[in-house]
Each structure stands twice: as C-alpha cells, then as structure tokens.
Design a protein around this motif. Structure first.
Motif, PDB file in Angstrom:
ATOM      1  N   GLU A  39       1.000  -1.585   0.192  1.00 40.04           N
ATOM      2  CA  GLU A  39       0.041   0.063   0.243  1.00 40.04           C
ATOM      3  C   GLU A  39       0.818   1.195   0.218  1.00 40.04           C
ATOM      4  O   GLU A  39       1.054   2.193  -0.752  1.00 40.04           O
ATOM      5  N   ILE A  40       1.912   1.451   1.104  1.00 38.82           N
ATOM      6  CA  ILE A  40       2.823   2.232   0.659  1.00 38.82           C
ATOM      7  C   ILE A  40       3.493   2.591  -0.630  1.00 38.82           C
ATOM      8  O   ILE A  40       3.231   3.740  -1.194  1.00 38.82           O
ATOM      9  N   MET A  41       4.310   1.062  -1.074  1.00 35.08           N
ATOM     10  CA  MET A  41       4.361   1.115  -2.727  1.00 35.08           C
ATOM     11  C   MET A  41       3.477   1.990  -3.116  1.00 35.08           C
ATOM     12  O   MET A  41       4.073   2.995  -4.865  1.00 35.08           O
ATOM     13  N   ASP A  42       2.296   2.036  -3.642  1.00 30.99           N
ATOM     14  CA  ASP A  42       1.199   1.684  -4.424  1.00 30.99           C
ATOM     15  C   ASP A  42       0.928   3.565  -5.080  1.00 30.99           C
ATOM     16  O   ASP A  42       0.615   3.576  -5.982  1.00 30.99           O
ATOM     17  N   GLY A  43       1.210   4.359  -3.886  1.00 30.32           N
ATOM     18  CA  GLY A  43       1.283   5.560  -3.753  1.00 30.32           C
ATOM     19  C   GLY A  43       2.025   6.174  -4.009  1.00 30.32           C
ATOM     20  O   GLY A  43       2.412   7.511  -4.413  1.00 30.32           O
ATOM     21  N   ILE A  44       3.143   6.068  -3.854  1.00 27.44           N
ATOM     22  CA  ILE A  44       4.402   6.446  -4.527  1.00 27.44           C
ATOM     23  C   ILE A  44       4.556   6.263  -5.816  1.00 27.44           C
ATOM     24  O   ILE A  44       4.868   5.634  -6.497  1.00 27.44           O
ATOM     25  N   VAL A  45       4.392   8.084  -6.535  1.00 26.24           N
ATOM     26  CA  VAL A  45       4.416   8.411  -7.845  1.00 26.24           C
ATOM     27  C   VAL A  45       6.459   9.011  -8.296  1.00 26.24           C
ATOM     28  O   VAL A  45       5.927   9.676  -9.457  1.00 26.24           O
ATOM     29  N   ASP A  46       7.278   8.762  -7.505  1.00 24.71           N
ATOM     30  CA  ASP A  46       8.461   9.927  -8.082  1.00 24.71           C
ATOM     31  C   ASP A  46       8.767   9.430  -8.881  1.00 24.71           C
ATOM     32  O   ASP A  46       9.009   8.012  -9.318  1.00 24.71           O
ATOM     33  N   GLY A  47      10.031  10.067 -10.154  1.00 22.43           N
ATOM     34  CA  GLY A  47      10.173  10.204 -11.420  1.00 22.43           C
ATOM     35  C   GLY A  47      10.284  10.729 -12.332  1.00 22.43           C
ATOM     36  O   GLY A  47      10.127  12.220 -12.071  1.00 22.43           O
TER      37      GLY A  47
END
Length: 579
Positions: A51-59
């Motif tokens: 769930e944490i990774m699901d929200g990461i949009v960095d890039g």
C-alpha cells in the motif's frame, strides 16, 4: 561551505544507512529515503508495504510529488477499492508527500507543488493536456481521489488535504518557505468549498521520533463460544480455553510476552494468598470450570475483529488480570492440562484521543477495520505457504501485515498476500491485466481467492511465481537505467513479461501448473528477457498508435492487450512455441 550536522541528523543518517542495507540495498539512496519518509508519514494509518508503494509516484514528470494516498474514513483506497466504497462517508483525506534527501527545505519545492496541484485536483481538468507532462501513476492516483470525491459528494464528507514535506533538516523551515507553504495551503483548500488543508514539515528529529515509535503488535485468541459484543461494537466478552489463553500470552518459544503487561499498574505479586488460591483452582481435579471462580482478564486493544473462531486484536495490553495470567503461565510451564476449562476474557477497544483510536472505533462499528488478508491469515493454506516460502524459497511471507518488514528483513524478500496473489494471477493464470487492475480485491473476492490459495496447488508453485517475478524485476531495473520504459511504470512491464514467460519457458500454447513446475528457471536468461521486452515494447507502441484508450498504463490493463500479446509470443518462431 556545508554546515555541520547536529545529533539528530547524524543519528538519522545511521538509521537510514542501517535500514537501507537491511530492507532495500538495491534501491538508490534517494529512492530509499522516499520510501522511508512515506512509511513514517503514513504511520498512523498502518499501511503495509504494498500500500505504501502503491502511492509512490516519484520519477520523471512527477510534478514535484513523490507520493499520494487517498483515504475514506481512515481506510486506504486502492486501485479497485472504489467498488467497495460505502454509500456514505464521514471523511475523505488526501495525503501528498514530497521527500528530499537533503539537509534543508527549499522554496522551489513548494513553488512546484503550487504550480501543479491545483490543475491535478481540478475536476474539469484536461486529461490529454496533463498526460503530456505528467506520469501515468500520478494521473491515476489523482484521478482516483477526484472519482471518490464525486462518488461520495451526496454524503457531504469532510475533505482534508495534507501536504507533507520531509527532509533531513536540523530545524524548522525558513520563514520564506513557510510563507510559500501557507499560500499553497490556501490554494488547495479551494478544492471544495469546505476543504481543510494543512502543510506539515518533517525534519530529522521528527523522522527519528516516528522511527522510534515501533511497530503495532497483533495477536489472536481462540474462543470456545461466540463472544458477546456491546451495541457500539467497542468490546467483546468471551470464554477462551486455558491452553489457548496460554498461547496468547506466550511467544513462539513459550516465553511469557512481557510487552502485553506494560500498561498494567501492578507487577506480578508472587506467592500471595490470592495467587496461591488461583494456582490451587487451576490444579483442582474437580469438574468445576475455572472461570466460575475467577474474575477473568481485561485486554485493551487498538482494534478487534472476529475471524472465524478467533478474535484478532491489534496492540493488545492486559490491563487487569496480570496475576491470573502469571499463574496460568506457571501452571502450563509445570505440565498442567486445560481439561476443557475456560477463562473469561474481556476485550475492550478503548476510545482515546488521536487518529488511530478514532479510526478503530468507527471501523469496529462497521466491522471492516481489518483488511481481508487479516481474516485469511489463520487459514491452513496461508500457514503452509509461509512455512514453505521461508524454508525452501528464502522469502518471508507476511500473513500479518508488516510483520517481517518491521523485523528488518529485505523488502524484496518480504512478500505480502496481495503481492503473491497478483504474481500468481499474472504468471499462472496468464492474466497480467487483472494483476495490474486489482490489488485488495484479489483477497476480497472469494471466488478469485480460492483459485489462487488452494491446497490443491503444489506449494512450490508459489515460490516459482516469486522467483520469476524477482528475476524479471531485477532485469527491468537494470534495463531501464539505459533505456526508459514506456509509461514510466515498471509494473506495466513486469506482469505482462511474467505472463509471456509462462509460454516461452514451457514452449507451450496452454501451459498448465504442472508444466510450469517442470521448467528450468536458468532458461529465463538475460537474452530471453531482452527478446521478450522487445516484443512487449513493439506491442505497446502498436497499441498506442491504434488505441484511443490512453497511455501504456491503461493499455496494459485491458484483456484485449493480453490476448494480443499472447498471440504475438506464440506466433513468433524465435520463441519455439509448439504449433
């Protein structure tokens, strides 16, 4: 000249270095800091790694946003969770993260957010225009928030938007940064007429403090009869067999779990008249039940949920019954038997100030406070998978969310139930579009769950799924360093490649589970993965030319693309698929 670090910064650097090495050594320092900051920023919501990774949009093209998460009544909304939205909601929250692995705060970070956020959170936004300079994940996550806002508008929920700016700064931001932050706050508060917006700055000391809070403990108790509950759903009263209570208060090596008694106002009193009487009652050979002569124990918890014949409690504290607990522990340590006798146990979900306690009270009333995975965690198949993966595969399977992550195991080797479900769906069921579209629904949907987690499957198939995806993930990470992936999202490539691998490794048009178990994983070479990636890229480009559905992010989620990709693989002679 670089300013000297203070103690908080030095200690935070040591923490980051240690956790980076243990949890995700393959990540860059900046990428790991983003994950670390997200974990701390979201601590009150108790999200798991997926769930944490699901929200990461960095890039690339992230508009200055590293992470974005939407919550409805404290529940995180995943890709498909909108299907399970309540008809009414009291609160919608949007959390936006910017994490900078630097020793200070910068005005330009706030300025960038101020420029992009109003357009991203505008319901009348121009999707095509945004797509030209915004990455697909960010577009999807903001679209998710706007969809929820519209779906639940008739219930007039509170709308709260929080922007968190995390860095390794030694102190609070400069007044100029705060002033620009205030302007940003006023701007995003205009999203709806009654929106509340806040800006929070996390510095080195804040991140250290959140790291020191520790993980939530989860325990479960087997009861003998269906518990009684209060009308408000804030507590349960049940009978538990003595040996089951003994398991509740002891660790795997049968040591007394002293952390369960930290909130008790008294310590064990030892040999007293009362304690001796408790001990004698336990040893009694009469047919009289133990709970007739004992007041029982009271457990205060952050959350409680009935799951079959178990009650699952989060952060349990035994606040009354310490003496009884010690006597029961001593009794079984001395070889005592339960003889079908029981103990009265009261579990209270106590209201307390703060986000977590308020969330538990509401969630307990609606009986949805624990994720689907938590209710499945005690099933035999889940225990078997955990044991098999740990002993034979070198993976750490989290039947209980965040258990192994909190113990410091590498993130790549820590496997959640939803991750395994997605990877099984892509590789074994050849449905990468479903693996991409769904997350929690794979666990919420009973029919799909039973197809994936079944005692009919050879346990080795789960390890094989993970091994294939691990190899592909590592390859794609290296591949993308020299040649950016279309759509900027590794997942859009990972699951289709896993599905392709099922055909190329077996050289069969319709590989069965048995066929897959017979493959030689060494054949999944860099050369084969490079060829498959080229085929996938060609099909993405072809679909982009002929489709009006949008970018790679949307194309990869369609069953038509899965069908097209399969046909492309089995028709190419270089893959040697049987005719």
């Amino acid at each position: 000249m670089t300013s000297a670090q203070n103690n908080d910064q030095r200690l935070l650097d040591r923490i980051l270095e240690d956790q980076h090495r243990k949890l995700a050594p393959e990540k860059s320092r900046d990428d790991f800091f983003t994950f670390f900051a997200a974990d701390k920023a979201l601590q009150d919501w108790d999200l798991d790694t997926d769930e944490i990774m699901d929200g990461i949009v960095d890039g690339a093209h992230d508009c200055g946003i590293d992470g974005i998460w939407t919550f409805v009544d404290e529940r995180y909304i995943t890709a498909d969770a909108h299907q399970f939205l309540p008809s009414r909601a009291g609160k919608i929250e949007l959390l936006i993260l910017q994490a900078k692995n630097t020793s200070g705060y910068q005005e330009t970070v706030i300025e960038k957010l101020h420029f992009h956020l109003p357009a991203l959170l505008d319901m009348s936004r121009d999707e095509d225009d945004l797509a030209s300079h915004t990455n697909a994940r960010l577009l999807d996550r903001t679209r998710r928030f706007l969809h929820i806002l519209e779906e639940l508008a008739s219930s007039f929920p509170q709308v709260r938007i929080k922007v968190i700016y995390a860095s390794k700064a030694s102190e609070a931001p400069h007044p100029n940064v705060k002033a620009k932050g205030d302007r940003l706050r006023r701007e995003i508060a205009k999203i709806t007429s009654d929106s509340e917006a806040t800006i929070e700055y996390l510095n080195a000391a804040d991140l250290r403090e959140r790291t020191a809070r520790g993980a939530k403990a989860v325990a479960q108790l087997v009861f003998t009869e269906t518990p009684m509950s209060t009308s408000l759903g804030e507590g349960y009263v049940c009978l538990a067999r003595l040996d089951e209570y003994y398991r509740f208060i002891t660790s795997g090596n049968e040591a007394l779990r002293l952390e369960l008694f930290e909130s008790n106002v008294r310590d064990y009193a030892g040999s007293t008249a009362v304690n001796n009487a408790i001990g004698e009652t336990l040893k009694s050979g009469t047919g009289e039940d133990f709970w007739w002569f004992n007041n029982g124990v009271t457990v205060v918890a952050d959350a409680a949920q009935i799951a079959g014949k178990r009650i699952v409690v989060k952060e349990p504290q035994i606040v009354n019954g310490l003496q009884t607990s010690h006597e029961i522990y001593s009794y079984f340590q001395s070889g005592g038997q339960h003889r079908d006798r029981s103990l009265l146990v009261k579990v209270v979900v106590a209201p307390e100030s703060g986000t977590a306690r308020d969330r538990i009270i509401r969630a307990t009333n609606s009986q949805t406070q624990l994720p689907a995975g938590a209710l499945r965690a005690t099933e035999s198949i889940q225990k078997d998978i955990e044991e098999s993966l740990t002993h034979a595969g070198g993976y750490y399977y989290e039947r209980r969310a965040s258990y192994y992550r909190n113990l410091g195991f590498p993130l790549e080797r820590v496997v959640s139930m939803s991750r395994l479900a997605r990877e099984f769906t892509a590789f074994i069921q050849h449905e990468p579009h479903t693996a991409l579209r769904h997350s929690d629904a794979l666990l919420l949907d009973d029919q799909h769950y039973t197809q994936i987690f079944s005692s009919r499957h050879d346990l080795d198939i789960y390890r094989l799924c993970l091994d294939v995806h691990t190899r592909l993930r590592m390859f794609l990470t290296r591949y993308a360093e020299d040649r950016p992936l279309l759509g900027d999202s590794l997942e859009n490539w990972l699951y289709p490649l896993a599905s392709m691998s099922a055909y190329t490794l077996t050289r069969l048009r319709q590989p069965t589970t048995r066929d897959l178990l017979n493959i030689d994983l060494t054949h999944l070479s860099d050369d084969l993965m490079t060829r498959m990636t080229g085929t996938l890229e060609q099909n993405f480009k072809s679909a982009l030319r002929h489709s009006k559905a949008g970018g790679v992010d949307r194309i990869a989620r369609t069953p038509d693309f899965t069908t097209q990709l399969r046909q492309a693989v089995i028709s190419q002679s270089r893959y040697h698929i049987e005719r």
